[in-house]
Design a protein around this motif. Structure first.
Motif, PDB file in Angstrom:
ATOM      1  N   LEU A  21      80.982  30.806  17.378  1.00 22.21           N
ATOM      2  CA  LEU A  21      82.144  29.940  17.605  1.00 22.21           C
ATOM      3  C   LEU A  21      82.233  28.812  16.589  1.00 22.21           C
ATOM      4  N   ASP A  22      81.099  28.415  16.006  1.00 22.93           N
ATOM      5  CA  ASP A  22      81.073  27.314  15.042  1.00 22.93           C
ATOM      6  C   ASP A  22      80.057  27.638  13.949  1.00 22.93           C
ATOM      7  N   SER A  23      80.536  28.118  12.826  1.00 23.34           N
ATOM      8  CA  SER A  23      79.655  28.553  11.734  1.00 23.34           C
ATOM      9  C   SER A  23      78.858  27.404  11.129  1.00 23.34           C
ATOM     10  N   ARG A  24      79.246  26.170  11.404  1.00 23.98           N
ATOM     11  CA  ARG A  24      78.497  25.019  10.878  1.00 23.98           C
ATOM     12  C   ARG A  24      77.094  24.935  11.471  1.00 23.98           C
ATOM     13  N   LEU A  25      76.865  25.669  12.568  1.00 28.31           N
ATOM     14  CA  LEU A  25      75.547  25.665  13.216  1.00 28.31           C
ATOM     15  C   LEU A  25      74.581  26.647  12.565  1.00 28.31           C
ATOM     16  N   ASN A  26      75.087  27.510  11.680  1.00 24.00           N
ATOM     17  CA  ASN A  26      74.233  28.516  11.051  1.00 24.00           C
ATOM     18  C   ASN A  26      73.098  27.867  10.267  1.00 24.00           C
ATOM     19  N   ASN A  27      71.895  28.443  10.427  1.00 25.44           N
ATOM     20  CA  ASN A  27      70.700  28.005   9.695  1.00 25.44           C
ATOM     21  C   ASN A  27      70.267  26.576  10.025  1.00 25.44           C
ATOM     22  N   LYS A  28      70.763  26.045  11.122  1.00 26.16           N
ATOM     23  CA  LYS A  28      70.370  24.700  11.555  1.00 26.16           C
ATOM     24  C   LYS A  28      69.615  24.796  12.879  1.00 26.16           C
ATOM     25  N   ASN A  75      77.699  26.941  27.842  1.00 29.57           N
ATOM     26  CA  ASN A  75      78.930  27.334  28.518  1.00 29.57           C
ATOM     27  C   ASN A  75      78.741  28.741  29.070  1.00 29.57           C
ATOM     28  N   ALA A  76      78.430  28.853  30.343  1.00 33.05           N
ATOM     29  CA  ALA A  76      78.121  30.150  30.940  1.00 33.05           C
ATOM     30  C   ALA A  76      79.283  31.124  30.824  1.00 33.05           C
ATOM     31  N   GLY A  77      80.513  30.621  30.904  1.00 30.13           N
ATOM     32  CA  GLY A  77      81.683  31.488  30.787  1.00 30.13           C
ATOM     33  C   GLY A  77      81.747  32.183  29.437  1.00 30.13           C
ATOM     34  N   THR A  78      81.417  31.452  28.378  1.00 32.13           N
ATOM     35  CA  THR A  78      81.417  32.026  27.027  1.00 32.13           C
ATOM     36  C   THR A  78      80.377  33.120  26.906  1.00 32.13           C
ATOM     37  N   TYR A  79      79.177  32.864  27.409  1.00 34.16           N
ATOM     38  CA  TYR A  79      78.100  33.835  27.285  1.00 34.16           C
ATOM     39  C   TYR A  79      78.360  35.072  28.142  1.00 34.16           C
ATOM     40  N   THR A  80      78.983  34.875  29.295  1.00 31.21           N
ATOM     41  CA  THR A  80      79.349  36.004  30.139  1.00 31.21           C
ATOM     42  C   THR A  80      80.315  36.929  29.407  1.00 31.21           C
ATOM     43  N   LYS A  81      81.295  36.343  28.707  1.00 31.52           N
ATOM     44  CA  LYS A  81      82.288  37.138  27.973  1.00 31.52           C
ATOM     45  C   LYS A  81      81.626  37.974  26.886  1.00 31.52           C
ATOM     46  N   PHE A  82      80.742  37.372  26.100  1.00 27.78           N
ATOM     47  CA  PHE A  82      80.067  38.115  25.035  1.00 27.78           C
ATOM     48  C   PHE A  82      79.127  39.181  25.614  1.00 27.78           C
ATOM     49  N   SER A  83      78.461  38.850  26.725  1.00 26.67           N
ATOM     50  CA  SER A  83      77.566  39.820  27.354  1.00 26.67           C
ATOM     51  C   SER A  83      78.336  41.054  27.799  1.00 26.67           C
ATOM     52  N   LYS A  84      79.500  40.848  28.394  1.00 30.32           N
ATOM     53  CA  LYS A  84      80.312  41.973  28.856  1.00 30.32           C
ATOM     54  C   LYS A  84      80.814  42.804  27.687  1.00 30.32           C
ATOM     55  N   GLN A  85      81.119  42.160  26.566  1.00 27.12           N
ATOM     56  CA  GLN A  85      81.581  42.889  25.392  1.00 27.12           C
ATOM     57  C   GLN A  85      80.513  43.862  24.895  1.00 27.12           C
ATOM     58  N   VAL A  86      79.273  43.372  24.791  1.00 23.87           N
ATOM     59  CA  VAL A  86      78.176  44.227  24.347  1.00 23.87           C
ATOM     60  C   VAL A  86      77.895  45.314  25.385  1.00 23.87           C
TER      61      VAL A  86
END
Length: 406
Positions: A21-28, A75-86
């Motif tokens: 959701l936020d690429s600025r977090l990459n490698n940090k 954010n549990a809602g966000t993680y639930t959405k990605f989990s269901k996608q996989v």
């Protein structure tokens, strides 16, 4: 026929979702969890591991040893959405799927080698998941669940390993005994006190010695150290549910009694979820009026098994549903869209003491009965016949928990 078991694990799942959701977090260095001093770390990026940060650690301690990390309230809602996608990708490609948590899966590929190589198939499947979801994922492939799971952990981050049949013991031998599934901190300390630090040492021990020290668990640990695990996969079904209903002896419009009934149902069903290692993402409330007209409403929610998340939603649904102001004959609660999982996903906004409270309450219920400890809000005539409970205290009242979330 030897089995072919695939284990897949989404790497630092909550952190990976946030980075997507936020690429600025990459490698940090990123830490996800409850952001208050009493919160708990739910996930930590690999950049924080060098500082000693790990999931389950108090957030206050994490801030002390890794002050420069970026701290995010999950954010549990966000993680639930990605989990269901996989999950949906896997369901459409593998014959038998077990979802052991929101970010961990097993697939039985036995027999597929006669059509195409299982390792090639698993590699292509992993590539598809990464491409379609954007999430890094690792896998291990072997003849059973234990070796595949250990292999996945050795493959991380974002990689894959195959352990050929017959090489299970050799693969496990040099690893720390702590890497055997079901060896927790307490068991690990006991093994260390016995001078046992590697799987190889367990492999050489007599089975009888492990049984003397650890009982039945000693036999399981010994077998897993040998690379032996015959446990089957539990087929994943998204639409599984648990429910509870009550038909009143006399139709009622007593809102206090109705809500007491619903709270008692919601609380007990939440306990059943935790006892079975399940989470729900869908709540349904049903009412039947005195004229036998039946209505229901349902609500999709982030995965949870916590009373204080579920009970307010149950009451909210009831208040939205109860519009006719007629006498009510029956009320019911159902939790559906279940998946295997633990309380971890609720740690974003709950303190560790809340988690410990649930564990203590559940231990009492398992030992003395479902209604041996309950909220004050569920005491009353509305909860008299919720479920088939017996009071283990021989007429004494149950322990009452006055819960401020009510």
């Amino acid at each position: 026929m030897l089995r072919t078991i695939l284990h897949l694990d989404l790497d630092t799942f909550f952190v990976s979702c946030e980075r997507l959701l936020d690429s600025r977090l990459n490698n940090k260095p990123v830490i996800v969890g409850g952001t208050g001093d009493r919160g708990v770390v739910s996930a930590a990026s690999y950049e924080t591991r060098a500082y000693g940060v790990h999931s389950g650690m108090p957030m206050k301690m994490a801030r002390e040893i890794c002050p420069d990390a970026i701290y995010i309230r999950g954010n549990a809602g966000t993680y639930t959405k990605f989990s269901k996608q996989v999950t949906e990708i896997l369901q459409s490609h593998v014959p038998v799927l077990e979802k052991s948590s929101v970010d961990e899966f097993y697939a039985d590929l036995t027999g597929m080698d006669r059509f195409f190589g299982c390792y090639k198939f698993a590699s292509e499947l992993r590539t598809k998941i990464i491409k379609d979801s954007g999430l890094p994922i690792s896998f291990g492939l072997s003849i059973n669940k234990t070796v595949s799971k250990v292999a996945t952990n050795e493959a991380k981050p974002n990689n894959q390993i195959k352990i050929d049949a017959g090489f299970e013991k050799a693969f496990l031998a040099p690893l720390s005994v702590k890497k055997i599934p079901m060896v927790g901190e307490k068991t690990f300390r006991t093994l260390c006190n016995m001078g046992i630090k590697t799987v190889n040492t367990v492999q050489q021990m007599p089975l009888e010695m492990m049984q003397v020290v650890f009982g039945k668990n000693g036999q399981i640990i010994w077998q897993r150290a040998q690379g032996i695990d015959h446990s089957p996969l539990t087929q994943y079904h998204e639409r599984k549910s648990i429910s509870s209903e009550r038909t009143y002896g006399q139709d009622t419009i007593d809102l206090t009694m109705l809500k007491t009934t619903l709270i008692a149902m919601a609380e007990n069903l939440a306990f059943q979820l935790r006892r079975g290692g399940k989470l729900t993402s869908c709540i349904t409330v049903k009412i039947r009026y005195s004229d036998f007209q039946t209505y229901s409403k349902q609500l999709k929610i982030p995965y949870t098994s916590a009373d204080h998340h579920l009970i307010p939603k149950v009451i909210e649904l009831f208040e939205r549903l109860y519009e006719r102001r007629m006498l009510i004959r029956l009320v019911g609660v159902r939790y559906s869209a279940l998946t295997a999982g633990t309380y971890q996903i609720n740690l974003f906004d709950d303190e560790k003491k809340t988690v410990n409270l649930y564990r203590a309450m559940d231990d009492i219920r398992i030992r003395f009965g479902d209604r041996s400890i309950t909220r004050a809000a569920t005491i009353g005539k509305g909860a008299k016949t919720i479920g088939n409970f017996t009071n283990p205290f021989n007429g004494e009242p149950p322990i009452v928990l006055a819960h401020r979330h009510q």
